[in-house]
Write a protein that holds these residues in place. Sequence first.
Motif, PDB file in Angstrom:
ATOM      1  N   VAL A  70      37.463  32.345  44.145  1.00 54.98           N
ATOM      2  CA  VAL A  70      37.460  33.719  44.658  1.00 54.98           C
ATOM      3  C   VAL A  70      36.146  33.969  45.394  1.00 54.98           C
ATOM      4  O   VAL A  70      35.176  33.220  45.230  1.00 54.98           O
ATOM      5  CB  VAL A  70      37.651  34.753  43.523  1.00 54.98           C
ATOM      6  CG1 VAL A  70      38.968  34.520  42.805  1.00 54.98           C
ATOM      7  CG2 VAL A  70      36.501  34.709  42.536  1.00 54.98           C
ATOM      8  N   LEU A  71      36.108  35.027  46.179  1.00 50.36           N
ATOM      9  CA  LEU A  71      34.904  35.324  46.955  1.00 50.36           C
ATOM     10  C   LEU A  71      33.722  35.642  46.036  1.00 50.36           C
ATOM     11  O   LEU A  71      33.897  36.243  44.968  1.00 50.36           O
ATOM     12  CB  LEU A  71      35.156  36.516  47.873  1.00 50.36           C
ATOM     13  CG  LEU A  71      36.135  36.303  49.035  1.00 50.36           C
ATOM     14  CD1 LEU A  71      36.313  37.591  49.806  1.00 50.36           C
ATOM     15  CD2 LEU A  71      35.656  35.185  49.939  1.00 50.36           C
ATOM     16  N   PRO A  72      32.513  35.268  46.429  1.00 47.52           N
ATOM     17  CA  PRO A  72      31.325  35.580  45.618  1.00 47.52           C
ATOM     18  C   PRO A  72      31.189  37.070  45.328  1.00 47.52           C
ATOM     19  O   PRO A  72      30.687  37.450  44.266  1.00 47.52           O
ATOM     20  CB  PRO A  72      30.170  35.066  46.483  1.00 47.52           C
ATOM     21  CG  PRO A  72      30.774  34.025  47.363  1.00 47.52           C
ATOM     22  CD  PRO A  72      32.173  34.478  47.623  1.00 47.52           C
ATOM     23  N   THR A  73      31.648  37.909  46.254  1.00 51.42           N
ATOM     24  CA  THR A  73      31.541  39.353  46.030  1.00 51.42           C
ATOM     25  C   THR A  73      32.406  39.800  44.852  1.00 51.42           C
ATOM     26  O   THR A  73      32.053  40.745  44.138  1.00 51.42           O
ATOM     27  CB  THR A  73      31.964  40.106  47.302  1.00 51.42           C
ATOM     28  OG1 THR A  73      33.201  39.563  47.788  1.00 51.42           O
ATOM     29  CG2 THR A  73      30.904  39.995  48.371  1.00 51.42           C
ATOM     30  N   ILE A  74      33.531  39.142  44.635  1.00 53.49           N
ATOM     31  CA  ILE A  74      34.374  39.443  43.476  1.00 53.49           C
ATOM     32  C   ILE A  74      33.734  38.884  42.210  1.00 53.49           C
ATOM     33  O   ILE A  74      33.671  39.567  41.175  1.00 53.49           O
ATOM     34  CB  ILE A  74      35.790  38.860  43.661  1.00 53.49           C
ATOM     35  CG1 ILE A  74      36.526  39.591  44.786  1.00 53.49           C
ATOM     36  CG2 ILE A  74      36.585  38.939  42.353  1.00 53.49           C
ATOM     37  CD1 ILE A  74      36.930  41.013  44.439  1.00 53.49           C
ATOM     38  N   ARG A  75      33.252  37.654  42.280  1.00 50.12           N
ATOM     39  CA  ARG A  75      32.633  37.024  41.100  1.00 50.12           C
ATOM     40  C   ARG A  75      31.479  37.868  40.575  1.00 50.12           C
ATOM     41  O   ARG A  75      31.321  38.049  39.367  1.00 50.12           O
ATOM     42  CB  ARG A  75      32.093  35.628  41.459  1.00 50.12           C
ATOM     43  CG  ARG A  75      33.140  34.605  41.764  1.00 50.12           C
ATOM     44  CD  ARG A  75      32.602  33.206  41.597  1.00 50.12           C
ATOM     45  NE  ARG A  75      31.442  32.922  42.413  1.00 50.12           N
ATOM     46  CZ  ARG A  75      31.491  32.367  43.616  1.00 50.12           C
ATOM     47  NH1 ARG A  75      32.672  32.065  44.158  1.00 50.12           N
ATOM     48  NH2 ARG A  75      30.392  32.095  44.291  1.00 50.12           N
TER      49      ARG A  75
END
Length: 383
Positions: A152-157
């Motif tokens: 998943v995107l780093p922004t979600i993580r």
Amino acid sequence: MSVWDSIVGQQPVVSQLSAIAAGDPAAIAQSWLICGPPGSGRSNVAKAFAAALESPDHGLGDEPTRAAHLVLAGTHPDVTVLSTDKVTIGIDEVRELIGMSEQMPSISPWRIIIIEDVDRMLERTTNVLLKEIEEPAEHTIWLLCAPSAQDVLPTIRSRTRIVNLAVPSNAAVTRFLEQHDGVDPALASRAARLAEGHIGIARLYAGNDQVLADRDELVVGVLGMHRASDAVLLAGRLTDSAKTQAQSDVDRQAQQDEREFRRVNGLGEKDRIPPKLRSAYHAISKKDDLKRRATRRTRDVLDRALTTVASVYRDVAVIQNNADDAVGLINLENRTAITELSVRLTRRDAVRRLEDIATARRRLAGNGNPLLVFEALFCALLV
């Protein structure tokens, strides 16, 4: 029977989430990312966690409460599950969830939204979800599921609390098949071994003789390839079988959806669809949707085939490194042929073939032509 009984081989995570569900509601994180390899049960963990959060006894009772039963059955009004049998999750589906997340729960403490396979979102779809994950509504909890945090995107993580699941042991999967599905112990043990910790595939092997026979045939085919013509023929048989199986599965699901639609609306099998219901009825069998489902299902079947092929060369490496006693073989039934192959290949050859399989998996994920991908792979595997 507790809400956690369907979770296999994840006791540390069960203990952690069970304690959180029973703790101070004000301290509960509202955005979660539940990660685990395919078949580890990440969606089931999310649903069990949701059941514990919505249940008056927090899932600690010996028997699930009515609220927990509703969550686990997928009928709780405050718990929404977004799953997809398409290649990607659409942006409109996510926008609908966001609108729902702003609503107050109707009968329980939380409005809970579970998104299975969040890694199937395109970046622009994920960006639509991002703000809600960062600042959820006061009474909303998001449970996202993915194979790993890197998918998943780093922004979600960075905006979720991450829970990592382990690969269930063969012994744990075997016990589950025996106790939960009533599978014969010998078949349960074999299905667990061949599934390599994937609970869903283990249940498939234990419950579908044809799928198990197809797997056996593929292993024998890979071990019996000697010429390019063998590789091309095997690739053709495999891709044709995958398409047929996928279409059959999709047609069967469409028929089930139609029967359920008729049942819910009080219609008999041969009753005409009233004009006011026709648009909803036709929506469940749209050709474009069925085509996308078949494509997704074909990919799933072929991905499982790649895992089977990789298990052959994994076993070769195990024998070459004298690790049989430590980790065992997956394809025990083919020990003789695998041992012979381990003699013909060097250790570097075995590793290169595993890399070739990984390359084929990436090509399939990138919409490569399945027949060409497998023809190239099987030719690369020739000794």
